[in-house]
Write an enzyme that holds these catalytic residues in place. Sequence first.
Site, PDB file in Angstrom:
ATOM      1  N   GLU B  80       7.569 -18.102  16.866  1.00  0.00           N
ATOM      2  CA  GLU B  80       8.476 -19.192  16.482  1.00  0.00           C
ATOM      3  C   GLU B  80       9.738 -19.238  17.334  1.00  0.00           C
ATOM      4  OE1 GLU B  80       7.008 -17.062  14.466  1.00  0.00           O
ATOM      5  OE2 GLU B  80       5.563 -18.362  13.447  1.00  0.00           O
ATOM      6  N   HIS B 149       5.097 -18.591   1.456  1.00  0.00           N
ATOM      7  CA  HIS B 149       4.602 -19.943   1.715  1.00  0.00           C
ATOM      8  C   HIS B 149       5.282 -20.982   0.839  1.00  0.00           C
ATOM      9  CE1 HIS B 149       1.461 -17.397   3.456  1.00  0.00           C
ATOM     10  NE2 HIS B 149       1.148 -18.426   4.213  1.00  0.00           N
TER      11      HIS B 149
END
Lengths: 409, 343
Positions: B80, B149
């Site tokens: 990322e 999540h």
Amino acid sequence: MTHSYPMTLNVESSPGEHLPPVQPPVQPPMQPLAQPPRQAPIATPPLLRLIDDAGHAAPAAESGGFALPPLTTLLRLYRQMVVARRFEAQVTALTRQGRLATYPSALGQEACEIAAVASLAPEDWLFPTYRDSIALLTRGVPPEQILASFRGDWHSGYDQQQHRIAPQATPLATQALHAVGLATAAKLKRHSTVALTLLGDGATSEGDAHEAFNFAAVWQAPVVFLVQNNQFAISVPLDKQMACRTIADKAIGYGMPGYYVDGNDVAAMYAVVTAAIDRARSGGGPTLIEGLTYRIEAHTNSDDPSRYRNAADVDVWRGRDPIERLEKYLVSEGALPAAERADITREAEELAAATRDCMTRQATSDPLELFDHLYSPSSARPALAEQRAFLAAELAELAAPSTDKGANR
Amino acid sequence: MTITTQDTGQAGSGASVAGEPETLSLAAALNAAIRDAMVDDPTVVLFGEDVGPLGGVFRVTDGLYAEFGETRVSDSPLAESGIVGTAIGMAMYGMRPVVEMQFDAFSYPAFQQIVSHVAKMRNRTRGRITLPIVIRIPYAGDIGGLEHHSDSSEAYWTATPGLTVVTPSNPADAYSMLREAIASDDPVIFMEPKSRYWSKVELTLPVQTAPMTSAVVLREGTDVTLLAYGPTVKTALTTAEQGAEEGLSIEVIDLRSLSPFDDETVSASLRKTGRAAVIHEAAQFGGYGAEVAARLTERNFFYLAAPILRITGFDIPYPAPKLEEHFLPSPDRILTALAGWEW
Ligand SMILES: Cc1ncc(C[n+]2csc(CCOP(=O)(O)OP(=O)(O)O)c2C)c(N)n1
Ligand SMILES: [Mg+2]
């Protein structure tokens, strides 16, 4: 030292049978993290160099197949190194006088710094760190604009677009990813632009260095990573950063070429960096170059190297000076006439004088400019305008004669 | 991805032209927005994890790889910080990268690049380098997601000057706001409420709704203002309906833009109703609602009949799926909280 721990687990016992934990009768001291001697499976490879410490052309076996650059090029590099060192000395003096907040010196690293910049074409981009002010200088950034950040005027004081130099990065290795991205964009646009980023040895431990190497190799980005291994990250020596032979070795793991170069030999640095840039420009992808050099000065003026290294080590490296080495070579080739030397000295002294002068000029920072650049005019924020007006009123009050305090309220 | 210069990104068959109304999910509207932006502007490039042939784990980039090819749409290495860091470099060279963080909690490796560079580059360079980057972050819970999540990470971004942080709650806004974010010269953190991805409405594209930095009054009311965004907008609307049955007239505002904050729209509503509650999934302490409550109080104190409430997730990590219903602010919980005011 070895310690034997009493076994706390009875391997004979049947599964599910829980024995009360047995405490070691005496807590042994913890093991050091990096226990010398560390495994060194393969000897350190020889350094690639073209001119040796004594200023002689190095044997062909050490050249890695690279040729010595022409004398005219070497003379130009010599001039740039001498001028850069004079700048460094001047700025360090200004820092000691308290006129700059801080300054990380690249004294002794001139061969890497100058070779990096001298190899770039005008359209190429440089992604430097805080350490690389002389690279900026050599690329044409005026002293006043370089020093703007170190004397605290603004975070970056030059026109990054005009010089094609990204702001000097402080968060370690972050700029390497920017270089990869810019190079990739150039490739997408079919431009011939190449990006070169400078990194320190310590910075190669950062995740962003890994990500940059990997992205560059996977995307075959036209980028060159030049790691200046000056052997320290502030106080921490390189053997606490990594357990592998060289930084250059890591290149093979990413699938790109790596070169382990004598970072105090500007001829070798120039030859290798130029070749890497040419390769990148012609679609050959990234290269990782390690220049082995030494940080002669403290990390910055606020550091105290006597706490972590011996003055004798520094002396060894002073003896391997990149400028003296090239000078010996040029003299032996009869390529450094007195007139040339005098002219280089003149240029260096003029620059030093200009650097001193620029520090006497008042910085013209306008506090209200603080609000001017964060957002594009099209996304200007009303709430920020309110804060700007607040500061403007405060400034007006400060400027007003003390008898009328409050008149501007 | 191998970015090869031989690869010529095929332009699509033209941006959406005003056509027939279609039933579109929020995810599909986002997809259409990216596609149309890519058709209109060849500098828009899309990359991230699994955004290529797979079309993203939420299928938001479905079909774009096939339509635009490897040069414009690519699966990047799985990192990322690398995704955001290279987007910065691309933006410095005239591209408009749209990058995806696969899930909220997986944007954290990019924290340094976002906070130290994306947010600060324009200021640091006195406007010489602007970064037109859109960082898409699917966020929040209520999807039965396992740990990591379901985070609501908006306050990390809104606490950072230099970032525009927006979040749509419905398909029309999803299209319009994402088009605007991609067209913006400044970086935008585009937070997509995962639980709303599959909510559908009938829509004719292209659609232009209110500017992405403004809040919108979705339902008028006179007794109390509920301030919601992203996933909690639906909760607030349901609450308003239930409240109406109990005789409570609730105004619902979809904030849409978390930074900047639309003081004007929100304050106007608050001055009318005199009461407000901000609703979000993220934990309460130091959360976005704290800023909302504080600034609204500062600006509207003498119009307030009661303290501004924060009705939020608890100050604990987002729970495992079987327990998330107890964590999320529900209409009942909201109505109970409102009833706790002295009326
Ligand atoms: C991400 C990050 N962590 C820590 C620091 C603080 N810091 C500044 S310079 C430095 C040492 C860097 O060493 P190296 O990469 O070898 O470069 P050098 O200073 O030797 O040129 C450290 C730890 C930083 N700037 N960025
Ligand atoms: Mg170092």
